[in-house]
Design a protein around this motif. Structure first.
Motif, PDB file in Angstrom:
ATOM      1  N   VAL A 162       0.849  -1.187   0.000  1.00  0.00           N
ATOM      2  CA  VAL A 162       0.000   0.000   0.000  1.00  0.00           C
ATOM      3  C   VAL A 162       0.887   1.241   0.000  1.00  0.00           C
ATOM      4  CG1 VAL A 162      -0.272   0.487   2.487  1.00  0.00           C
ATOM      5  CG2 VAL A 162      -2.218   0.804   0.954  1.00  0.00           C
ATOM      6  N   SER A 163       0.322   2.337  -0.457  1.00  0.00           N
ATOM      7  CA  SER A 163       1.051   3.606  -0.359  1.00  0.00           C
ATOM      8  C   SER A 163       0.496   4.401   0.811  1.00  0.00           C
ATOM      9  CB  SER A 163       0.900   4.410  -1.643  1.00  0.00           C
ATOM     10  OG  SER A 163      -0.377   4.982  -1.711  1.00  0.00           O
ATOM     11  N   VAL A 164       1.379   5.165   1.429  1.00  0.00           N
ATOM     12  CA  VAL A 164       0.971   6.116   2.469  1.00  0.00           C
ATOM     13  C   VAL A 164       1.695   7.429   2.177  1.00  0.00           C
ATOM     14  CG1 VAL A 164       0.427   4.507   4.340  1.00  0.00           C
ATOM     15  CG2 VAL A 164       2.802   5.152   3.950  1.00  0.00           C
ATOM     16  N   GLY A 165       1.202   8.510   2.756  1.00  0.00           N
ATOM     17  CA  GLY A 165       1.874   9.774   2.488  1.00  0.00           C
ATOM     18  C   GLY A 165       1.394  10.861   3.421  1.00  0.00           C
ATOM     19  N   ILE A 166       2.152  11.942   3.449  1.00  0.00           N
ATOM     20  CA  ILE A 166       1.753  13.095   4.253  1.00  0.00           C
ATOM     21  C   ILE A 166       1.210  14.146   3.298  1.00  0.00           C
ATOM     22  CG2 ILE A 166       2.546  14.903   5.831  1.00  0.00           C
ATOM     23  CD1 ILE A 166       4.771  12.911   6.686  1.00  0.00           C
ATOM     24  N   VAL A 167      -0.102  14.397   3.428  1.00  0.00           N
ATOM     25  CA  VAL A 167      -0.764  15.362   2.545  1.00  0.00           C
ATOM     26  C   VAL A 167      -1.253  16.515   3.404  1.00  0.00           C
ATOM     27  CG1 VAL A 167      -2.509  15.645   0.740  1.00  0.00           C
ATOM     28  CG2 VAL A 167      -1.556  13.367   1.207  1.00  0.00           C
ATOM     29  N   GLY A 168      -0.714  17.690   3.162  1.00  0.00           N
ATOM     30  CA  GLY A 168      -1.133  18.829   3.984  1.00  0.00           C
ATOM     31  C   GLY A 168      -0.940  18.543   5.451  1.00  0.00           C
ATOM     32  N   SER A 169       0.199  18.010   5.824  1.00  0.00           N
ATOM     33  CA  SER A 169       0.570  17.676   7.219  1.00  0.00           C
ATOM     34  C   SER A 169      -0.128  16.447   7.788  1.00  0.00           C
ATOM     35  CB  SER A 169       0.333  18.850   8.186  1.00  0.00           C
ATOM     36  OG  SER A 169       0.818  20.031   7.630  1.00  0.00           O
ATOM     37  N   THR A 170      -1.107  15.902   7.076  1.00  0.00           N
ATOM     38  CA  THR A 170      -1.828  14.740   7.607  1.00  0.00           C
ATOM     39  C   THR A 170      -1.317  13.440   6.982  1.00  0.00           C
ATOM     40  OG1 THR A 170      -3.784  16.136   7.703  1.00  0.00           O
ATOM     41  CG2 THR A 170      -4.124  13.747   7.967  1.00  0.00           C
ATOM     42  N   PRO A 171      -0.928  12.489   7.791  1.00  0.00           N
ATOM     43  CA  PRO A 171      -0.568  11.177   7.249  1.00  0.00           C
ATOM     44  C   PRO A 171      -1.818  10.475   6.730  1.00  0.00           C
ATOM     45  CG  PRO A 171       0.344  11.487   9.458  1.00  0.00           C
ATOM     46  CD  PRO A 171      -0.642  12.581   9.238  1.00  0.00           C
ATOM     47  N   MET A 172      -1.740   9.961   5.519  1.00  0.00           N
ATOM     48  CA  MET A 172      -2.913   9.335   4.902  1.00  0.00           C
ATOM     49  C   MET A 172      -2.546   8.000   4.272  1.00  0.00           C
ATOM     50  SD  MET A 172      -4.993  12.328   2.943  1.00  0.00           S
ATOM     51  CE  MET A 172      -5.772  13.658   3.879  1.00  0.00           C
ATOM     52  N   LEU A 173      -3.562   7.104   4.240  1.00  0.00           N
ATOM     53  CA  LEU A 173      -3.404   5.761   3.677  1.00  0.00           C
ATOM     54  C   LEU A 173      -3.925   5.736   2.247  1.00  0.00           C
ATOM     55  CD1 LEU A 173      -2.838   2.666   4.255  1.00  0.00           C
ATOM     56  CD2 LEU A 173      -5.273   2.501   4.854  1.00  0.00           C
ATOM     57  N   ASP A 174      -3.216   5.007   1.372  1.00  0.00           N
ATOM     58  CA  ASP A 174      -3.713   4.665   0.029  1.00  0.00           C
ATOM     59  C   ASP A 174      -4.093   5.909  -0.770  1.00  0.00           C
ATOM     60  OD1 ASP A 174      -4.656   3.226  -2.148  1.00  0.00           O
ATOM     61  OD2 ASP A 174      -6.589   2.765  -1.224  1.00  0.00           O
ATOM     62  N   LEU A 175      -3.067   6.656  -1.186  1.00  0.00           N
ATOM     63  CA  LEU A 175      -3.289   7.942  -1.847  1.00  0.00           C
ATOM     64  C   LEU A 175      -3.841   7.765  -3.258  1.00  0.00           C
ATOM     65  CD1 LEU A 175       0.055   9.750  -0.876  1.00  0.00           C
ATOM     66  CD2 LEU A 175      -2.020   9.402   0.474  1.00  0.00           C
ATOM     67  N   ASP A 176      -4.832   8.589  -3.614  1.00  0.00           N
ATOM     68  CA  ASP A 176      -5.241   8.617  -5.021  1.00  0.00           C
ATOM     69  C   ASP A 176      -4.359   9.639  -5.762  1.00  0.00           C
ATOM     70  OD1 ASP A 176      -6.280  11.194  -4.614  1.00  0.00           O
ATOM     71  OD2 ASP A 176      -8.330  10.467  -4.343  1.00  0.00           O
ATOM     72  N   TYR A 177      -4.607   9.812  -7.043  1.00  0.00           N
ATOM     73  CA  TYR A 177      -3.695  10.611  -7.857  1.00  0.00           C
ATOM     74  C   TYR A 177      -3.563  12.050  -7.365  1.00  0.00           C
ATOM     75  CZ  TYR A 177      -1.642  13.063 -11.784  1.00  0.00           C
ATOM     76  OH  TYR A 177      -0.840  13.855 -12.555  1.00  0.00           O
ATOM     77  N   ILE A 178      -4.702  12.633  -7.017  1.00  0.00           N
ATOM     78  CA  ILE A 178      -4.668  14.040  -6.587  1.00  0.00           C
ATOM     79  C   ILE A 178      -3.903  14.169  -5.275  1.00  0.00           C
ATOM     80  CG2 ILE A 178      -6.073  16.005  -5.843  1.00  0.00           C
ATOM     81  CD1 ILE A 178      -7.700  15.661  -8.116  1.00  0.00           C
ATOM     82  N   GLU A 179      -4.153  13.263  -4.349  1.00  0.00           N
ATOM     83  CA  GLU A 179      -3.424  13.291  -3.078  1.00  0.00           C
ATOM     84  C   GLU A 179      -1.925  13.060  -3.304  1.00  0.00           C
ATOM     85  OE1 GLU A 179      -7.217  11.560  -0.475  1.00  0.00           O
ATOM     86  OE2 GLU A 179      -5.658  10.197  -1.214  1.00  0.00           O
ATOM     87  N   ASP A 180      -1.626  12.114  -4.180  1.00  0.00           N
ATOM     88  CA  ASP A 180      -0.230  11.799  -4.467  1.00  0.00           C
ATOM     89  C   ASP A 180       0.491  13.006  -5.066  1.00  0.00           C
ATOM     90  OD1 ASP A 180       1.861   9.742  -4.566  1.00  0.00           O
ATOM     91  OD2 ASP A 180       1.704   9.998  -6.732  1.00  0.00           O
ATOM     92  N   SER A 181      -0.203  13.747  -5.917  1.00  0.00           N
ATOM     93  CA  SER A 181       0.411  14.911  -6.571  1.00  0.00           C
ATOM     94  C   SER A 181       0.672  16.032  -5.578  1.00  0.00           C
ATOM     95  CB  SER A 181      -0.510  15.445  -7.673  1.00  0.00           C
ATOM     96  OG  SER A 181      -0.866  14.412  -8.550  1.00  0.00           O
ATOM     97  N   ASN A 182      -0.083  16.041  -4.492  1.00  0.00           N
ATOM     98  CA  ASN A 182       0.042  17.131  -3.535  1.00  0.00           C
ATOM     99  C   ASN A 182       0.759  16.746  -2.250  1.00  0.00           C
ATOM    100  OD1 ASN A 182      -1.428  19.193  -4.990  1.00  0.00           O
ATOM    101  ND2 ASN A 182      -3.182  17.817  -4.748  1.00  0.00           N
TER     102      ASN A 182
END
Lengths: 238, 238, 238, 238, 238, 238
Positions: A162-182
């Motif tokens: 799975v992918s995870v990421g920090i989007v706008g300071s929030t850690p998030m699970l399973d990023l979609d394209y828009i989240e991944d780009s940001n």
């Protein structure tokens, strides 16, 4: 709040459709929300040159995207005359992840090639590919057992990603394209059913990330992958 | 008698599923029995160099097969570093067939690329591609009209295609892979709604064919294409 | 005990020789023990097409190995006609790592290309490359400042990289080739002077690794990179 | 009226010069008016991998154009690094046409490669190539018989080819470049001495064509090919 | 007067550093002034296909330049996907020059590949490469003798090379980049210890050259190569 | 005694046939005995990027061999996907030789490309190419003058080329294939009408050659080229 009312720690709707196409020994359509990948497993009774005569098998993967799987049309790699660095990086990752859970000696001198072809992309194509590829691989192994070519499965345990990421300071699970780009940080995690890691690939797209942030991301991923492992099991038990 | 109780002059079950993927301006899954092809139409607001500044548009096609769309796994063309002669021959045929029914001046200086990607092959992939591509192209044109970029459709008439062949002395319509492998003569016909031909490609695989045999094949094809044109119309009217 | 009486948490002898070749704006020979890489930084007053007119610069990297930098001769990639997936994966990693510490807007519309050419390989070529590339990049930037093309450095902070791994159950820092070939888990860490991560890439070569093992590896890496950052600073202060 | 006072149903002046170059087992310069193609037949005592050990031979063709065989200079395909789709399509057509008249079993395990190299182009290069290639192939077979490697010819019957087209509403035989550029429909016909078809390839360049127009074109072609077959026979009887 | 107070008939400072890298059977850094080339000799116990089973060995060379070995950065040939004509011309020259002094039968069925990689270029890279390659080759042969794989050296005599040219009407020895760029005639000479020529390649860059000028250049070269042969001998005697 | 009763200092029968094909601005079939090369000169009103806007022209050459121009069939370079090192070396030589006798400024911003395509090879294809190419170039220049695009010829003097070699201890002029295969030393000389050299390329295939032998070869070549220059003049005066 994310699209489709998702919580930060929530997977997109995941579907695993087995027997999706008719020729391959294993064939799975995997969907992580709008990301859709056809994973086929092809068995060949031969091994690459470096393994000839060693009594060992091989599991490898190839990855591709249909030109219009993406928002704007990508150049077809066969027309360009070569695979991009990104394509090669992803297919090496998928292959390593699968080999890590297979006893290649027990597989015998044969090769299983997993083709992961993205027909629609919305972020997370590599993690969806790994998750679906494991199911296709299992079906191919089961075909070998059913045909009397193997007595028992050389698969040691299940694997998902799975992918995870920090989007706008929030850690998030399973990023979609828009989240991944940001996102500031993007991490792909490949984990086995026993809760051990095969791959951890974290990249700071924007700002670098701290040890603490990494720990948060790993926890999100661990929970997400446990869910994916259950979905694989459910699909395979039908 | 053919598989699935087909008559010699009968099409396989044909399905045209529009909006199959979400990004492309036109996206159609076309099925001729077990042959399944994803046809997407992508609009780009630019033309190839040889048309720049001429006030004319372009319609072109690319064709590919997933490595395990076939009975045994094919080498991925992007990994091989080039497209085979067969691939190029087919994509040139699809492109010519579509351009023949489009008024390129009325399209304006833009290009529509039709990608035909075979996800499962059982004979007739090029004729299924043309038949599905026309529907995807129409959807892309309609998108341009809906967005106010075109006032009316530059499509002059519909086009569809079918294969015919002589199998064991019997002329047959819409050959599947087994029939195609055993036929003496194989012909691909591309015909418009007005009943005129855009392409006629007949090849003797085994024995050469006579004028009379060719006439029989053309008649089979004409009837088959009329049915396909109705199915296109039905799909587009939903 | 490791070769050359190294402790598990000890770097190999690291040398950074600036002005190694005479043409490049920055040119550094970096040595991590027997691993030797020439890193040159070349300034070009143009940017790639996707950045034209955006007032932003670009930093990118290319990586290569001399055919006999390794124990047995490798095929020359220019003769093979393409770069391997591994080569592309490494040069993408080097490029990303450097861009993460550069303010590309402040760099202005110019490109700096870092070439990392391995003349002798003994494990850790990618982490040595990143560590040396940062020094070459700094020299190139200083050349731009000395020539009045930049007023101040667009470099936000230093970056260095090291490999860590679990060899025979022991977590170790800065693996040489033999250790790398025998390790169960291999991790490459790219970290900034502020102690934040740019990349964390952990791969289980043999057995999968646990959260706890990952933590041990990260701690080893953090200490090692701090030492590398000091060596960079020392080299640049001469 | 056409250039050189040709009637609509008249071939251009056709010449077949055997023994044109000295090394090949068969070597023919074929001229259809200003179109000039060197056809050589090379015998090799080996077969492609897919035929090894099957006791069967193979006939294949390659096609090329000298860069300045055309009105403006074309890019050399060896410099471009690949053969165009058109080149591959033509060489596949030539190969298929010749194989259709050869008993490959009777040829024995050897390959004959026909190279068709256009030194001057004025329309109809593929049909001139097929017509000349048959003569070169016959000479190569006769060389094998003369050398005692074959007892009798595996050639079942002669084959020749011609183009026909509708130019300004008039069906015409053997189009030159200007006619070909202005025609609405272009058809290439490959026919055997027995009057049966091996290939029929009709393409609407402008307007689609009717069944009736196709019949007219086929009649023109049949008569033209009969003349070509006589010219082949005459050349071979010298 | 030339840079660094050189006389017209004077070599630049030449250095030959053996054992420059650790993996290759022979490894030499050759410096002609600012021109620096790493020459490695790699022994492989196999020969190219055309020599299999003939009881003969092969000596071949490959040549490359690091992208920033030159004043402005050159495109990396592996990224470009092919070696330039110049690269191939040079590596063929190096290979021929070395084979001319080796008894390939006495070498036995093995191949020695000399890689000449330019890390800094200032004119004369091909002649420096040949001069350094001979030393690397000798070291590789000595390794084979030391390992008991050869009883005596198959090298018949030494070989070295130098460039000469007419710069502003003056014949000069061993041109650096600036001199080479401004010369009217450029000649590369490869000569053996016995004073015989292996290669003489003279090119008029500007004005053509007379027999008399050629004679002057040959004399300069002969003297220069004698000095290089002494330097090789000195290096090998350490 | 050589084949065809040639003396050691005698050229083969040389023929220069102008206007050999109809499209090119200059088109010459050059024959040196059985070696036959089509040389075409194509004028394009554009220059390569490095000359844009400099008010200077360019003359370049490309070289190819038909697959069966040789005793056994060679692989087609367009099918192989690249030009061999030998091909590139030869076309660079032809281009340099022609540029040496043309005032590129006086040519104006246009490019002339000379294509030298060998249709039958029997040694000396590169020297025949240069000799024929000069005639084709002259015809192309004369076409430019006739069309009012140039006022006077930018050609400064004529150029021709010949091979010489030591065969069985005897220096010989204009080697055919058998002589070339058996010679100890092979030299290609390019000389202008004023008797000055543009290229001298001597290679010891077997034993190295002495200064004295080189002098003998140069004298043979000078006399041979003088004859070739007369034949060029005669051909151009028709």
């Amino acid at each position: 709040m994310r699209t489709a009312d998702r919580q930060a720690n929530q997977l997109r709707t995941v579907k695993l459709t087995r027997h999706y196409t008719c020729h391959a020994e294993g064939s799975v359509l995997v969907e992580f929300g709008n990301t859709k990948v056809i994973c086929t497993a092809s068995v060949e009774e031969k091994v690459p040159p470096f393994l000839k005569g060693k009594g060992e098998g091989w599991v490898t993967a190839e990855y591709g995207m249909l030109p219009r799987s993406t928002g704007s049309r990508m150049k077809r790699e066969s027309a360009a005359g070569k695979q991009s660095g990104r394509t090669q990086e992803i297919q090496r990752l998928i292959g390593r992840s699968l080999r890590a859970v297979v006893d290649l000696k027990a597989l015998g001198e044969r090769q299983i090639t997993i083709d992961c072809d993205v027909i629609q992309a919305d972020g997370g194509t590599r993690t969806a590919s790994i998750t679906g590829a494991f199911v296709a691989l299992t079906d191919a192994i089961n075909t070998l057992i059913a045909n009397g070519k193997l007595e028992q499965s050389p698969i040691r345990e299940a694997v998902a990603a799975v992918s995870v990421g920090i989007v706008g300071s929030t850690p998030m699970l399973d990023l979609d394209y828009i989240e991944d780009s940001n996102c500031e940080t993007d991490m792909n995690i490949v984990m086995t059913a026993a809760g051990k890691f095969i791959e951890v690939q974290g990249t700071a797209e924007g700002e670098a990330f701290s040890r603490q942030e990494m720990n948060q991301l790993l926890e999100l991923a661990e929970a997400g992958i446990k869910d994916l492992l259950k979905l694989q099991q459910a699909a395979l038990s039908v």
